[in-house]
Design an enzyme around this catalytic site. Structure first.
Site, PDB file in Angstrom:
ATOM      1  CE  LYS A   1      -2.246   1.887   3.550  1.00 52.56           C
ATOM      2  NZ  LYS A   1      -3.082   2.040   4.718  1.00 52.56           N
TER       3      LYS A   1
ATOM      4  CG  ASP B   1      -7.548   3.484   1.991  1.00 59.95           C
ATOM      5  OD1 ASP B   1      -8.424   3.028   1.204  1.00 59.95           O
ATOM      6  OD2 ASP B   1      -7.591   4.643   2.436  1.00 59.95           O
TER       7      ASP B   1
END
Ligand code: SF4
Length: 238
Positions: A132, A150
């Site tokens: 991420k 996310d």
């Protein structure tokens, strides 16, 4: 191979609808961008590490002091723990984050000549950096397309019917396959913005949602416009 191949009509419909939602979100949020403040790849990498279990707003409060004191990877490598801990305390998990930042500085100096690398496979070897974070840096500091999964992105991708997965890597791969690579970074911003403002985890504002007519999960939250409007949160979140 699933019964639905990449050319089946339902797959085509899914891709078409997904891209329409992306286009509508682009109209709704023409100015999306990362809500973390930064000026260099290193600053964005540090800010993204600090944003774990925190808010962009909280991170943006501490980074002016941090970035003024620590300008290079070598500065982080040579940092005293207490000094960093004091500065980043309010972002939470400050001990673990301090360990990551010092380790990050050391790894960048030892293996990458003090520079932030611009390849996913290198970025994920750095302390405190998962896919991420790596994709945030690639997309926003280097202009290399990346999908940032996310909590908002994952929730909205499932609500839109783009995936049923809960594992971020699988979500990234399934959603990525629906869009051209060139859209990945902006798509990530759009979903995160919409998730923060309208499509909340609890009580999404369906009755005030700009993509409601394209969303298979319409009705998961209040559909009455009056009620829904009160649920919409105005940004900025930084
Ligand atoms: S219609 Fe509801 S569930 Fe669908 S995107 Fe909008 S707010 Fe989220």
């Amino acid at each position: 191979m699933t019964p639905e191949t990449s050319t089946s009509p339902s797959r085509t419909a899914l891709v078409r609808r997904a891209r329409r939602i992306n286009r509508e979100l682009a109209l709704l949020y023409p100015n999306v961008h990362t809500e973390l403040n930064f000026t260099t790849p290193l600053e964005l990498l540090v800010a993204t590490i600090l944003s774990a279990q925190s808010t962009d707003r909280a991170v943006n409060m501490v980074t002016p002091v941090l970035f003024a004191r620590y300008r290079t990877a070598a500065d982080y490598a040579a940092a005293g723990r207490e000094d960093i801990e004091k500065i980043i305390h309010s972002t939470g998990f400050f001990r673990a984050k301090t360990t990551s930042l010092i380790g990050l500085g050391q790894a960048l100096c030892e293996r990458f000549g003090g520079e932030v690398p611009n390849r996913l496979r290198d970025l994920v070897t750095l302390p405190g950096v998962g896919r991420k974070t790596a994709n945030v840096v690639l997309g926003n500091a280097f202009g290399i397309p990346g999908i940032t999964v996310d909590t908002h992105f994952a929730r909205l991708a499932r609500r839109f019917g783009w995936t049923t997965q809960t594992d971020p890597d699988k979500i990234e791969s399934e959603v990525g396959a629906l869009f051209p690579r060139s859209e990945w970074t902006m798509l990530s911003h759009r979903l995160i913005w919409h998730g923060r403002r309208v499509c909340h985890a609890r009580r999404p504002a369906c009755g005030a949602c700009g993509v409601a007519r394209l969303c298979p999960s319409f009705g998961e939250g209040p559909v009455d416009p009056e009620v829904a409007r009160k649920l919409v949160k105005e940004g900025p979140f930084s």
